[in-house]
Scaffold this motif. Structure first.
Motif, PDB file in Angstrom:
ATOM      1  N   THR A 227      23.257 -35.873  45.809  1.00  0.00           N
ATOM      2  CA  THR A 227      22.224 -35.715  44.790  1.00  0.00           C
ATOM      3  C   THR A 227      21.023 -34.984  45.392  1.00  0.00           C
ATOM      4  OG1 THR A 227      20.763 -36.843  43.212  1.00  0.00           O
ATOM      5  CG2 THR A 227      21.225 -38.008  45.281  1.00  0.00           C
ATOM      6  N   ALA A 228      20.315 -34.287  44.528  1.00  0.00           N
ATOM      7  CA  ALA A 228      19.086 -33.619  44.952  1.00  0.00           C
ATOM      8  C   ALA A 228      17.849 -34.479  44.674  1.00  0.00           C
ATOM      9  CB  ALA A 228      18.948 -32.273  44.233  1.00  0.00           C
ATOM     10  N   ALA A 229      18.048 -35.641  44.075  1.00  0.00           N
ATOM     11  CA  ALA A 229      16.927 -36.527  43.757  1.00  0.00           C
ATOM     12  C   ALA A 229      16.292 -37.040  45.046  1.00  0.00           C
ATOM     13  CB  ALA A 229      17.407 -37.703  42.915  1.00  0.00           C
ATOM     14  N   PRO A 230      14.980 -37.228  45.037  1.00  0.00           N
ATOM     15  CA  PRO A 230      14.312 -37.744  46.242  1.00  0.00           C
ATOM     16  C   PRO A 230      14.726 -39.183  46.549  1.00  0.00           C
ATOM     17  CG  PRO A 230      12.699 -37.044  44.577  1.00  0.00           C
ATOM     18  CD  PRO A 230      14.054 -36.912  43.971  1.00  0.00           C
ATOM     19  N   ALA A 231      14.853 -39.504  47.812  1.00  0.00           N
ATOM     20  CA  ALA A 231      15.205 -40.861  48.227  1.00  0.00           C
ATOM     21  C   ALA A 231      14.236 -41.863  47.620  1.00  0.00           C
ATOM     22  CB  ALA A 231      15.188 -40.965  49.752  1.00  0.00           C
ATOM     23  N   GLY A 232      14.791 -42.942  47.083  1.00  0.00           N
ATOM     24  CA  GLY A 232      13.972 -44.008  46.509  1.00  0.00           C
ATOM     25  C   GLY A 232      13.480 -43.761  45.108  1.00  0.00           C
ATOM     26  N   SER A 233      13.957 -42.740  44.439  1.00  0.00           N
ATOM     27  CA  SER A 233      13.412 -42.378  43.124  1.00  0.00           C
ATOM     28  C   SER A 233      14.076 -43.075  41.941  1.00  0.00           C
ATOM     29  CB  SER A 233      13.483 -40.860  42.922  1.00  0.00           C
ATOM     30  OG  SER A 233      14.824 -40.415  42.937  1.00  0.00           O
TER      31      SER A 233
END
Length: 150
Positions: free
Chosen positions: A68-74
């Motif tokens: 995933t390209a989502a930021p860690a912890g999002s």
């Protein structure tokens, strides 16, 4: 497109969680939260997928590298439904998970978004909660359902 009388079943089976350290997250979810490791697959240095399933769940989570390209912890407000939130909270706390205090919806029958401390006195389904975060800050809510039937 041809119409059909067959009912289509939709099933959520995997939620991808963005994490910064796959091995740390894997240890947290297996050793502390108690999820089962289903898959740990890394065909090369750029991709790794780790799939974990909560006990009794039909939906798993995936953590990894290149997933995933989502930021860690999002990821926020993932519901982990349990039949006894008090027992689940105590179990997680004993395993070293920092779990918030139990709270319940109030007023329960005309809920306006407010909460009060402690368990719902009637132990109604969907009324009592507590929360925890994984090491990256992904947010989980324990929600009680089925207390009377357990």
């Amino acid at each position: 497109m041809k119409a059909t009388n067959t009912a289509i079943k939709f099933s959520v089976e995997v939620v991808v969680l963005p994490v910064s350290d796959v091995d740390r997250a894997l240890r947290f979810y297996v050793n502390q939260v108690g999820f089962t490791l289903d898959v740990d697959y890394a065909p090369n240095d750029l991709f790794r997928v780790v799939q974990l399933t909560p006990p009794g769940s039909g939906c798993s989570i995936q953590i990894g590298k290149g997933t995933t390209a989502a930021p860690a912890g999002s990821v926020q407000n993932i519901y982990l439904v349990v039949n006894d939130v008090e027992v689940a909270r105590n179990l997680l706390s004993e395993r070293g998970v920092a779990v918030g205090e139990i709270r319940h919806k109030t007023p329960i029958d005309a809920w306006d978004g407010s909460f009060a401390p402690g368990l719902d006195a009637a132990r109604k389904d969907y009324a009592s909660f507590c929360e925890f975060f994984d090491p990256d800050g992904n947010h989980w809510l324990l929600q009680e359902r089925g207390y009377r039937s357990s």
